[in-house]
Design an enzyme around this catalytic site. Structure first.
Site, PDB file in Angstrom:
ATOM      1  N   TYR A 156       0.853  -1.200   0.000  1.00  0.00           N
ATOM      2  CA  TYR A 156       0.000   0.000   0.000  1.00  0.00           C
ATOM      3  C   TYR A 156       0.894   1.258   0.000  1.00  0.00           C
ATOM      4  O   TYR A 156       0.522   2.313  -0.492  1.00  0.00           O
ATOM      5  CB  TYR A 156      -0.949  -0.022   1.196  1.00  0.00           C
ATOM      6  CG  TYR A 156      -2.143   0.900   1.049  1.00  0.00           C
ATOM      7  CD1 TYR A 156      -3.012   0.777  -0.023  1.00  0.00           C
ATOM      8  CD2 TYR A 156      -2.396   1.900   1.993  1.00  0.00           C
ATOM      9  CE1 TYR A 156      -4.105   1.623  -0.167  1.00  0.00           C
ATOM     10  CE2 TYR A 156      -3.484   2.741   1.874  1.00  0.00           C
ATOM     11  CZ  TYR A 156      -4.336   2.595   0.783  1.00  0.00           C
ATOM     12  OH  TYR A 156      -5.415   3.440   0.658  1.00  0.00           O
ATOM     13  N   LYS A 163      -2.814   8.419   3.258  1.00  0.00           N
ATOM     14  CA  LYS A 163      -4.056   8.273   4.041  1.00  0.00           C
ATOM     15  C   LYS A 163      -3.847   8.736   5.487  1.00  0.00           C
ATOM     16  O   LYS A 163      -4.767   9.292   6.095  1.00  0.00           O
ATOM     17  CB  LYS A 163      -4.541   6.812   4.012  1.00  0.00           C
ATOM     18  CG  LYS A 163      -5.055   6.352   2.653  1.00  0.00           C
ATOM     19  CD  LYS A 163      -6.227   7.178   2.143  1.00  0.00           C
ATOM     20  CE  LYS A 163      -6.862   6.578   0.910  1.00  0.00           C
ATOM     21  NZ  LYS A 163      -7.788   7.505   0.232  1.00  0.00           N
TER      22      LYS A 163
HETATM   23  O1  0WD Z   1     -10.633  -1.007  -1.265  1.00  0.00           O
HETATM   24  C1  0WD Z   1     -10.956   0.095  -1.694  1.00  0.00           C
HETATM   25  N1  0WD Z   1     -11.409   0.233  -2.910  1.00  0.00           N
HETATM   26  C2  0WD Z   1     -10.845   1.274  -0.782  1.00  0.00           C
HETATM   27  C3  0WD Z   1     -10.836   2.560  -1.301  1.00  0.00           C
HETATM   28  C4  0WD Z   1     -10.729   1.023   0.657  1.00  0.00           C
HETATM   29  C5  0WD Z   1     -10.666   2.216   1.452  1.00  0.00           C
HETATM   30  C6  0WD Z   1     -10.632   3.463   0.901  1.00  0.00           C
HETATM   31  N2  0WD Z   1     -10.714   3.618  -0.460  1.00  0.00           N
HETATM   32  C7  0WD Z   1     -10.678   4.986  -0.996  1.00  0.00           C
HETATM   33  C8  0WD Z   1      -9.718   5.268  -2.112  1.00  0.00           C
HETATM   34  O2  0WD Z   1      -8.389   5.412  -1.635  1.00  0.00           O
HETATM   35  C9  0WD Z   1     -10.285   6.590  -2.625  1.00  0.00           C
HETATM   36  O3  0WD Z   1      -9.911   7.648  -1.763  1.00  0.00           O
HETATM   37  O4  0WD Z   1     -11.933   5.308  -1.539  1.00  0.00           O
HETATM   38  C10 0WD Z   1     -11.785   6.360  -2.478  1.00  0.00           C
HETATM   39  C11 0WD Z   1     -12.500   5.977  -3.755  1.00  0.00           C
HETATM   40  O5  0WD Z   1     -11.846   4.893  -4.360  1.00  0.00           O
HETATM   41  P1  0WD Z   1     -12.581   3.679  -5.092  1.00  0.00           P
HETATM   42  O6  0WD Z   1     -14.014   3.899  -5.156  1.00  0.00           O
HETATM   43  O7  0WD Z   1     -12.019   2.449  -4.499  1.00  0.00           O
HETATM   44  O8  0WD Z   1     -11.901   3.734  -6.542  1.00  0.00           O
HETATM   45  P2  0WD Z   1     -12.364   4.262  -7.981  1.00  0.00           P
HETATM   46  O9  0WD Z   1     -13.679   3.726  -8.346  1.00  0.00           O
HETATM   47  O10 0WD Z   1     -11.220   3.960  -8.920  1.00  0.00           O
HETATM   48  O11 0WD Z   1     -12.454   5.832  -7.750  1.00  0.00           O
HETATM   49  C12 0WD Z   1     -11.344   6.622  -7.445  1.00  0.00           C
HETATM   50  C13 0WD Z   1     -11.403   7.818  -8.335  1.00  0.00           C
HETATM   51  C14 0WD Z   1     -10.754   7.765  -9.707  1.00  0.00           C
HETATM   52  O12 0WD Z   1     -10.995   6.746 -10.451  1.00  0.00           O
HETATM   53  P3  0WD Z   1      -9.779   6.196 -11.445  1.00  0.00           P
HETATM   54  O13 0WD Z   1      -9.955   4.756 -11.309  1.00  0.00           O
HETATM   55  O14 0WD Z   1     -10.137   6.790 -12.747  1.00  0.00           O
HETATM   56  O15 0WD Z   1      -8.430   6.660 -10.914  1.00  0.00           O
HETATM   57  O16 0WD Z   1     -10.661   8.912  -7.896  1.00  0.00           O
HETATM   58  C15 0WD Z   1     -10.761   9.862  -8.929  1.00  0.00           C
HETATM   59  C16 0WD Z   1     -11.151   9.143 -10.186  1.00  0.00           C
HETATM   60  O17 0WD Z   1     -12.493   9.346 -10.507  1.00  0.00           O
HETATM   61  N3  0WD Z   1      -9.544  10.558  -9.242  1.00  0.00           N
HETATM   62  C17 0WD Z   1      -9.543  11.871  -9.485  1.00  0.00           C
HETATM   63  N4  0WD Z   1     -10.545  12.775  -9.461  1.00  0.00           N
HETATM   64  C18 0WD Z   1     -10.234  14.036  -9.794  1.00  0.00           C
HETATM   65  N5  0WD Z   1      -9.000  14.410 -10.136  1.00  0.00           N
HETATM   66  C19 0WD Z   1      -8.229  12.188  -9.829  1.00  0.00           C
HETATM   67  C20 0WD Z   1      -7.962  13.529 -10.161  1.00  0.00           C
HETATM   68  N6  0WD Z   1      -6.742  13.959 -10.507  1.00  0.00           N
HETATM   69  N7  0WD Z   1      -7.456  11.054  -9.777  1.00  0.00           N
HETATM   70  C21 0WD Z   1      -8.287  10.072  -9.405  1.00  0.00           C
END
Ligand code: 0WD
Length: 266
Positions: A156, A163
């Site tokens: 991680y 985080k």
């Molecule tokens: O296990 C998990 N999936 C966990 C996620 C466990 C605990 C926490 N999280 C957190 C992540 O670290 C994040 O902060 O939850 C949050 C959302 O993540 P998610 O739902 O797991 O992942 P995803 O569906 O990929 O959404 C994250 C999004 C990006 O998607 P992509 O896959 O295209 O990187 O963050 C956004 C984007 O939509 N993102 C941005 N938005 C605006 N500007 C940017 C940016 N520069 N970069 C990424």
């Protein structure tokens, strides 16, 4: 009547219907909130427009949080569309894929900067720019964290450091915005199979392990995160701020990992 009836919420970080932010949007919609969405880049625009439509909204705006002008743009756009805001959901994190391969010791300067900028600074900048829209409305802000902020989770890496900084940022921002009557909290979610999760080397092993050893012995869902977000943004949580709430089926309470039937007594 829904718990969020009459509230206006901006949802960031939807990539697809597996995203945690999608689960939050779904729960907010069910509870009567009006929703607006941002997408990170052109590639995600159509998908986010479809999601907005699904939740009765036409409000979709581009916001790459690495760009100050995009963040300012969101605030101007919402001020025109709504003139006010009650809830911000910050569900954004990013680090270059190579940063999840080795250990923290291999972190590059550039990777470190990017992870902190996109995953942490964006919360500060969005909060600052959107605050004027929350004036007099007892606003609520939610961000997403993970247990890797507290303990070592192999691979991680720099995201664990980011985080930890994010959780600390939540506490400092909570202090700042309390003066205006607003709240901010983090949800520390257990692992969920999303796009972002798949950049982490060995994510499937992490997922398997967590599912096996948490007290409930199952994975968490984006709907469960959504329901917690509803609570945190509702008046029922009006005295909760600066908090990190674990939505992880109790994984973080464990000292020895293993369910009772698996830990055999001599
Ligand atoms: O296990 C998990 N999936 C966990 C996620 C466990 C605990 C926490 N999280 C957190 C992540 O670290 C994040 O902060 O939850 C949050 C959302 O993540 P998610 O739902 O797991 O992942 P995803 O569906 O990929 O959404 C994250 C999004 C990006 O998607 P992509 O896959 O295209 O990187 O963050 C956004 C984007 O939509 N993102 C941005 N938005 C605006 N500007 C940017 C940016 N520069 N970069 C990424």
């Amino acid at each position: 009547m829904g718990l969020l009836e009459g509230k206006r919420a901006l949802i960031t970080g939807i990539a697809n219907e597996k995203s945690i932010a999608y689960g939050i949007a779904k729960a907010f919609y069910r509870e009567g909130a009006d929703l607006a969405f941002t997408y990170a880049n052109e590639k995600l625009k159509k998908r986010v427009e479809e999601v907005a439509q699904e939740f009765g909204s036409k409000l979709v705006f581009e916001c790459d949080v690495s760009k100050d002008e995009h963040i300012k743009g969101v605030s101007q756009w919402l001020s025109k569309e709504w003139g006010s805001l009650d809830i911000l959901v910050h569900s954004i994190a990013f680090a270059p894929k190579e940063e999840f391969k080795g250990g923290v010791i291999d972190t590059s300067r550039e990777g470190f900067k990017i992870a902190m900028d996109i995953s942490v600074y964006s919360l500060i900048a969005l909060t600052r720019e959107l605050l004027p829209l929350m004036e007099g409305r007892e606003g609520s802000i939610i961000t997403l964290s993970y247990y890797g902020a507290e303990k070592v989770v192999p691979h991680y890496n720099v995201m664990g450091i980011a985080k930890a900084a994010l959780e600390c940022t939540v506490r400092y921002l909570a202090y700042d915005i309390a003066k205006k009557g607003h709240r901010i909290n983090a949800i520390s979610a257990g692992p969920i199979k999303t796009l972002a999760a798949y950049s982490i080397t060995g994510f499937h092993l992490l997922m398997e392990h967590t599912m096996k050893v948490n007290p409930f012995g199952r994975a968490i869902t984006i709907e469960e995160v959504g329901d917690t977000a509803v609570f945190l943004c509702s008046p029922w949580a009006r005295a909760i701020t600066g908090e990190v709430i674990h939505v992880d089926n109790g994984y973080h309470i464990m000292g020895v990992f293993g369910r009772e039937e698996e830990i055999k007594r001599e």
